[in-house]
Scaffold this motif. Structure first.
Motif, short mmCIF file in Angstrom:
data_model
loop_
_atom_site.label_atom_id
_atom_site.label_comp_id
_atom_site.label_asym_id
_atom_site.label_seq_id
_atom_site.Cartn_x
_atom_site.Cartn_y
_atom_site.Cartn_z
N GLY A 13 0.66 -1.27 -0.08
CA GLY A 13 -0.07 -0.08 0.00
C GLY A 13 0.65 1.20 0.00
N ARG A 70 -4.98 4.42 -4.99
CA ARG A 70 -5.59 3.79 -3.62
C ARG A 70 -6.14 4.90 -2.62
NH1 ARG A 70 -2.64 -1.24 -2.84
NH2 ARG A 70 -3.42 -2.07 -0.87
N TYR A 126 -9.85 4.95 -1.22
CA TYR A 126 -10.27 5.21 0.15
C TYR A 126 -11.09 6.54 0.42
CZ TYR A 126 -9.41 5.82 4.97
OH TYR A 126 -9.58 5.83 6.50
#
Length: 293
Positions: free
Chosen positions: A21, A99, A103
């Motif tokens: 991540g 990412r 989110y």
């Protein structure tokens, strides 16, 4: 592209570590340098500098000073020229932009209307303290596991900490939308989340995962947990895992192979000091005292 700003011999030190991540890169250069970044760049980066002050000049004419109590967050909608004097040490955290935006979509519970853009300057003595703390914890945990990587539950907690501190701790073009009040979900929503937490305690869980299961936005779930249980969703998860840790320490075989650190990390506790303090508040003794019983 890196351009030397002088005739001194080129020297560089680079240390790099990465998870799925995010990644961290620490660098220091002997001579003054300029680094030119040209979009498209699929990253959101956080830059911390020490030992001097650098200047980031953006393609739209703005400039951001980095060093001491100031960091910088870049989303690279324009080109950036980074001018660093000799001897400056830098730490850069890079998170895939897709990412971060995914989110954010989970928080908003809708697709984004436009690309995410952050206020580039970060005040590390103010709202940026949460970002600095999340990055410091990530560095400490990665160093603890090096050259291996942390288990998935720990990696997920580290990524969530960085993403939430970014989006809730730094101004951006969706800040107002994130903080706008939303309707309170039904009590059944909280029950579904509790069922997941109790049945999948070894699974890495973030507030985004819990909101997906509940079918509501993260801020709606947060409000529901606060009103029904008096705690945030992740505070409840940590409390449950604290109890699991206590049970595991109590049940450990007296062969000396079980360690407090191992049990704590397996249950998602990455900061030894905060874990020990929370454990003592909850159970009235240290984890090692429980293990010896």
């Amino acid at each position: 592209m890196t351009v030397l700003a002088g005739q001194a011999p080129f020297r560089a030190r680079v240390a790099y570590s990465a998870l799925d991540g995010f990644s961290l890169m620490a660098t220091s250069y002997g001579p003054p340098i300029e680094i030119v970044c040209v979009p498209p760049i699929p990253w959101v980066t956080i830059s911390f500098h020490s030992g001097g002050e650098s200047v980031f000049t953006h393609g739209d004419g703005r400039s951001t000073r980095v060093g001491g109590s100031r960091a910088a967050i870049l989303t690279y909608e324009h080109g950036v020229r980074m001018s660093r004097p000799a001897g400056v040490r830098a730490l850069m955290v890079a998170v895939p932009k897709a990412r971060v935006e995914r989110y954010l979509e989970r928080v908003l519970q809708r697709p984004l209307d436009e690309p995410l853009r952050f206020e580039s300057s970060v005040d590390l003595d103010g709202d940026g303290r949460g970002i600095a703390g999340a990055v410091a914890t990530a560095r400490r945990v990665l160093a603890r596991y090096a050259p291996d990587v942390p288990p998935p539950i720990v990696a997920a907690e580290l990524e969530h900490s960085i993403l939430s501190s970014l989006l809730f701790g730094q101004q951006h073009n969706y800040t107002d939308a994130m903080l706008r009040p939303s309707p309170l979900p039904s009590s059944r929503v909280v029950e579904r989340v509790l069922e997941l937490v109790h049945s999948a305690w070894e699974t890495p869980l973030t507030v985004a995962d819990l909101a997906d299961v509940a079918g509501v936005s993260e801020r709606s779930l947060y409000t529901a947990f606060q009103q029904q249980l008096g705690a945030s969703p992740m505070a409840y998860v940590r409390r449950h895992r604290l109890e699991r840790t206590h049970d595991e320490l109590l049940d450990a075989a007296p062969n000396g192979r079980t360690t407090v650190t191992g049990v704590a990390l397996r249950n998602g506790f990455t900061h030894a000091g905060r874990f020990a303090a929370a454990y003592r508040r909850r159970f009235g003794e240290s984890p090692s005292e429980t293990l010896r019983r």
